[in-house]
Design a protein around this motif. Structure first.
Motif: not given
Length: 229
Positions: A120-129, A141-151
């Motif tokens: 993955v790219g742009g890995l950032k931890p954060f707090e929720r609830d 393939g192309d980073e411009d088409d990267a999909l952002s996911v939060e889990l």
């Protein structure tokens, strides 16, 4: 009555044998000498027969046999092991669908990895609830088409690889589909952009569900995720 010494002298040859009887005044005749010579000569071969002549004994040379050594080589036999019908047969590389995201990734099937791993790219931890979450980007393939996911983060693992520093990676739950088989498994997140495959499918997906034939690739073809409810 006494016996005259002259009489004893005359009787002694008679006792020894008549053939040797001769008087002192008689000379031995040549015929008598010649007669005794053959007897002595005949006696020589008999004496010689008692001690056989020395003969030279020549021992035969030992026979040399040349034996050819034949080395039998054992070749490996390939035995086909039957696979249970309810298990998936996978090649060394398969197409895998991941959720969330709905992306299709060409993935490496690795039986040596205990858990699956996603680059993955742009890995950032954060707090929720009050809970720890992680935000990251996934691309085919192309980073411009990267999909952002939060889990939400389920736990952390430390991964040590030869030649690399030990990494502390977050672990999340993701749905992986290979062929018609879908499992929710733990996936550790890391930066694998330098490697050929963004997704590595480990034993936590393969266990009790699939067998791997490393000589084949993309056995299952395109994955067929279950329809959303």
């Amino acid at each position: 009555m006494r016996t005259s010494p002259l009489i004893l002298l005359l009787l002694a040859p008679l006792i020894g044998g008549c053939e040797s009887l001769h008087f002192p005044w008689q000379k031995s005749s040549p015929a008598a000498v010649e007669a005794t010579a053959p007897a002595e000569t005949a006696a020589l071969p008999e004496a010689a027969q008692q001690c056989p002549p020395v003969q030279e004994v020549v021992c035969a040379e030992p026979e040399v046999k040349v034996v050819e050594r034949v080395i039998e080589r054992t070749f490996e036999k390939v035995v086909e092991v039957p696979v249970a019908k309810d298990k998936l047969v996978l090649g060394s590389v398969e197409m895998v669908a991941i959720e969330p995201g709905g992306l299709l990734l060409e993935s490496l099937i690795d039986t040596g990895a205990p858990t699956s791993s996603l680059s993955v790219g742009g890995l950032k931890p954060f707090e929720r609830d009050g809970k720890e979450w992680v935000r990251f980007k996934v691309s085919v393939g192309d980073e411009d088409d990267a999909l952002s996911v939060e889990l939400p983060v389920k736990r952390y693992v430390r991964v040590a690889r030869p030649g690399f520093d030990t990494q502390r990676r977050p672990v999340v739950d993701m749905s992986l589909t290979v062929g018609e088989v879908t499992h929710m498994v733990e996936v550790n997140l890391t930066d694998r952009t330098s490697l050929d495959y963004r997704l590595l499918v480990g034993r936590n997906f393969l266990k009790d569900a699939a067998v791997v034939d490393v000589s084949r690739r993309k056995v299952q073809g395109q994955p067929r995720p279950p329809a959303p409810k």
